[in-house]
Structures are given as C-alpha cells and as structure tokens.
Design a protein around this motif. Sequence first.
Motif, short mmCIF file in Angstrom:
data_model
loop_
_atom_site.label_atom_id
_atom_site.label_comp_id
_atom_site.label_asym_id
_atom_site.label_seq_id
_atom_site.Cartn_x
_atom_site.Cartn_y
_atom_site.Cartn_z
N PRO B 91 10.71 2.66 8.83
CA PRO B 91 10.12 3.29 7.63
C PRO B 91 10.26 4.80 7.70
N GLN B 92 10.61 5.39 6.54
CA GLN B 92 10.75 6.84 6.46
C GLN B 92 9.72 7.37 5.49
N TYR B 93 9.26 8.57 5.74
CA TYR B 93 8.26 9.19 4.87
C TYR B 93 8.78 10.56 4.47
N GLN B 94 8.85 10.81 3.18
CA GLN B 94 9.34 12.10 2.68
C GLN B 94 8.31 13.18 3.00
N PRO B 95 8.70 14.28 3.67
CA PRO B 95 7.70 15.28 4.03
C PRO B 95 7.32 16.15 2.83
N LEU B 96 6.03 16.50 2.80
CA LEU B 96 5.52 17.42 1.79
C LEU B 96 4.70 18.46 2.52
N LEU B 127 8.43 16.15 -5.56
CA LEU B 127 9.27 15.56 -4.53
C LEU B 127 9.89 14.29 -5.08
N THR B 128 10.92 13.79 -4.37
CA THR B 128 11.63 12.60 -4.81
C THR B 128 11.51 11.54 -3.73
N ILE B 129 11.09 10.35 -4.12
CA ILE B 129 10.96 9.24 -3.18
C ILE B 129 12.00 8.20 -3.56
N GLN B 130 12.69 7.67 -2.56
CA GLN B 130 13.69 6.63 -2.82
C GLN B 130 13.27 5.37 -2.09
N PRO B 131 12.59 4.44 -2.77
CA PRO B 131 12.11 3.25 -2.05
C PRO B 131 13.26 2.40 -1.51
N LEU B 132 14.45 2.51 -2.15
CA LEU B 132 15.59 1.70 -1.70
C LEU B 132 16.22 2.26 -0.43
N LYS B 133 15.85 3.47 -0.05
CA LYS B 133 16.38 4.06 1.17
C LYS B 133 15.33 4.00 2.28
N ARG B 134 14.56 2.95 2.34
CA ARG B 134 13.55 2.73 3.37
C ARG B 134 12.45 3.78 3.36
N ASP B 135 12.21 4.46 2.22
CA ASP B 135 11.08 5.37 2.11
C ASP B 135 9.84 4.55 1.85
N TYR B 136 8.78 4.83 2.63
CA TYR B 136 7.53 4.12 2.43
C TYR B 136 6.47 5.02 1.83
N GLY B 137 6.87 6.23 1.45
CA GLY B 137 5.89 7.11 0.81
C GLY B 137 6.10 8.55 1.21
N VAL B 138 5.00 9.30 1.24
CA VAL B 138 5.04 10.72 1.51
C VAL B 138 4.18 11.02 2.74
N GLN B 139 4.59 12.03 3.51
CA GLN B 139 3.76 12.46 4.65
C GLN B 139 3.44 13.94 4.48
N LEU B 140 2.23 14.29 4.82
CA LEU B 140 1.80 15.69 4.73
C LEU B 140 2.12 16.38 6.03
N VAL B 141 2.72 17.56 5.90
CA VAL B 141 3.19 18.29 7.07
C VAL B 141 2.39 19.59 7.18
N ASP B 142 2.24 20.07 8.42
CA ASP B 142 1.40 21.25 8.69
C ASP B 142 1.81 22.53 8.01
N GLU B 143 3.11 22.69 7.71
CA GLU B 143 3.62 24.01 7.32
C GLU B 143 2.86 24.56 6.12
N GLY B 144 2.30 25.76 6.24
CA GLY B 144 1.51 26.35 5.16
C GLY B 144 0.04 26.04 5.28
#
Lengths: 178, 296
Positions: B91-96, B127-144
Amino acid sequence: MAVSFSLRSSVLRRALSGAFYLHSQTPGAPAAATGLRCVSNAAPEQRKAAIIESTEEYRFVERLIPPSRIPAPPKHVGVTPSGWSPPADSPPPLPYMIRRSRMHNVPVYTDVTNGSRKLTLVRKVEGDIWALEKDVKQHLKEVTGEELPTQVNEVTMTLKVKGHFEKELKDWLVSKGF
Amino acid sequence: MSFPKKPGGKALDVLQNLPRISLANLRPEPGARQDGKRRGRGQHHGNRSGRGHKGERQKGTRPRLGFEGGNTPFYLAIPKYGFNEGHSRRPQYQPLSLKRLQYLIDLGRVDPTQPIDLTQLVNARGLTIQPLKRDYGVQLVDEGADIFAAKINIEVQRASEGAIAAIERNGGVITTSFYDPITLAILIKPVPFFMRGQPIPKRMLPGEDMLSYYTGAENRGYLADPEKIQQARLALAQKYGYVLPDISKDELYHMLAMRKDVRQIFFGLAPGWVVNMPEKKILKPTDEKLLKYYSS
C-alpha cells in the motif's frame, strides 16, 4: 470529552438503525389488519413502500461536489503562515505591471534544461518590459553582485534571467506590491 | 491601471520601416543553421573517417553492450535480490505536508470550519490520489510543522507523530481511518459514483496487517479506545513540550467532535442510500434484510 466520542459513535449508529426501523414498521401494521383474503389485491396505500425519498440530507451531497471555479482567497493582513501574501490593493505606480497567476501566485518560475542550464522566467508582464529588465538587473546586482544575462521576449512579454533566482525575485515583486 | 498590450514593441517599429517581406529576402540568423556531419569528405575528416585503426572499432563489429571480454559481466556477477518483489501488493500513501495544507487553507481552497476529509482535499485540487496505483489514501508529513497554525478536524489514512503533535498543538483533531480501494475510489470522486445510481456501499474494516495500526491510540486510529486516545494526546503534549488546549470549551467543538461511523463513507450519508442528483433526492431502503445488512 473522550467519553463523548464513544457515546457519539454508538449513538450515531443507533440513531441510523432507529431511523431505518421506524420507517419500516409503520406501513406494515395496516396490511396485517386487512385480513387473509385478497392480499394480492390490497390497496396501493396499504402496500409497504419499497423506498423512502427524502430531500433533507441532500445538503451533505452538495458539500461533496467539487467547485468548478478557483475560489477567491480570504482577506489577510500581511503575510500568511504559509508564506503567501496577497497583492496590494492598488497596483504600484511603475511603468510595468505583473499580474498574479490564476491560482493567485507570483508568476516567477525556474527551469533546468540539458541538466545544467538554469533559467528563471518572469511571465505575465504588461507595460514597459525594458524598464522591468533594468530594475531586475539592478536588484540582482545588489543581491548577488554579478551582472546577469537576461533575455526579453516582447511577443510573449516574458523575461528570462540566467540562473535560479526564484526566491529573490518573488520576494522583490511582493515587496513592490505586485 | 491596465497597459494596452503592444506585442513586438521596438521590433515592430523596425519591421514597419523595412521593405516588404517576401521569399526572396528571408535569411536565417548567421550561425543558426549548422550543416550535418558527413564522414570521409575532406582533408582531415577523410582517410579513416574518425573510426580509428583496424580492429573491431574500424570494422564496426564490436560485441554487445555489457560484454567484458570474457569474464563474467557486472550484470551477471551480482546476484538477484527481491527489492521490488511484491511491489504491487504494497500500500502507498500520497504525502501531504503541513506546509501545503496551510497553503490550501490560506488560499481558501480548504474550509477549516468544516471537517476536512480526503474528498475535501481532492476537491480543493490539493493532491491527486490514484487508487489503481495501489494508493490507499493520504499521509500527513512533518514538513511545515513549525509554521502550521490552523485549528482543523482532519481525517487521513496515516500520520507521522510530528504532524499529529502540530495539529493537536493548535487545538485541532486528527483521526486516521481505513478505506478499502473500492471505497477510496468512491470517496475521491463522489459525483461519478452518484451518477451510477448504485447504493452507497459500507466501508470494509482493515485487514490483519493494518488492524494493529488503526486500533492504536498513538496513531489516533478510528478503531482505538477514546480514553486511550485522550491519554495519548496528553503524553504527546508532554513529549513535544506544548500545553494541550482544551477542545471541549471551544466554540467549534461540535464540528471538531464530528467523526464518521466505522462503516460510513461520507458525512451525513449512510450506507445503503441511493443519491439521485438530477432530482436532488435521496432514496432510502425499507426492506428489513437490507437494513440489517447495511447497519451491520
């Protein structure tokens, strides 16, 4: 507060299931009371409704529809926490004008070609672009201490500067009020 | 003050004073056109024509790329290792980043007075999520995390500890919840789903590999015990050295306390309902079996 969370989720589920069962029970009672004969010919209003239509919860659907236009940014005084600052209310009294992009940002972009050729591009210029070029050269000379080569394109009204100076040019343009 | 656009400028003035352009008086800038290289045509590029002296170089019969003269080549000597094995099952999570989230809030694309969901973030084109590319959602990242200053009720799929601390420090609420791929595709693009006319499905629970993450209070999982979450909030405040603001006294407490049910996809809409967008109606089932299934 923590207790209210658990109560809230269970109350929500009970409320949802309660709403369902409430609707299902009321039409059922009169159908049983009419009797055994001619159940198939029962009057339409006594037959149980297959679905319920409602327009009250449609406001939740309206929240999910994506907007088709870019919203105007809310009024801020000065710089926002993310570093974005709004343009000045009235454009500065200079012979040139640099508009904001459609996402309300300063139109200064960097580019790298052939791996090592660095460029900074200033787009959306209106007015006297040669005056802008002179001011940009002078400002970058103060900041970096070098005379940088620039290219003016009068057809597309853009200015290219050799090197990466996105941050310096953006700060300078924002300080001018563009 | 708008300047009339005069494209060309000085170049246009020059052009107006010159004679008429025709095919007879056009010429490229000197040095603009360079002739192509042709081998063996002259005094010093002739003879061997840049190919060297005898051997495979001159004859053009060099061996394939990677051949090392007979010893085992590099690409065969190194053993195989499964670095990318099972990549399509990870599973991949798009960083935000919190910086980007703050930028979206400042520009008015995301409304902080409503609960922030993945639908809201995608509608804001944040942001853009691609469920067909094994994206399971979004992850919150520390930066900022140090510049973040917004009180929000946000729901993501994964969050780093620093991001959780930054949100709670400003008096917000963060929850991590699971969406299976079909539900995720519906969450990202709700309008095409409503146009299909199918009932809203119920969200599936996470599999055993993710269950431990979503039942943990440190991750603010949606399946975790609320009392443990409160303790984890206090512990995190002590660890990062800030005073945890009391949310219950906040005017937006009702909005901050809003959370989705475990099987719910959208706020305010329950599974089993059909949305009729052209007539702006919602159809709810009444059959007992359906109600039992959708509320289980």
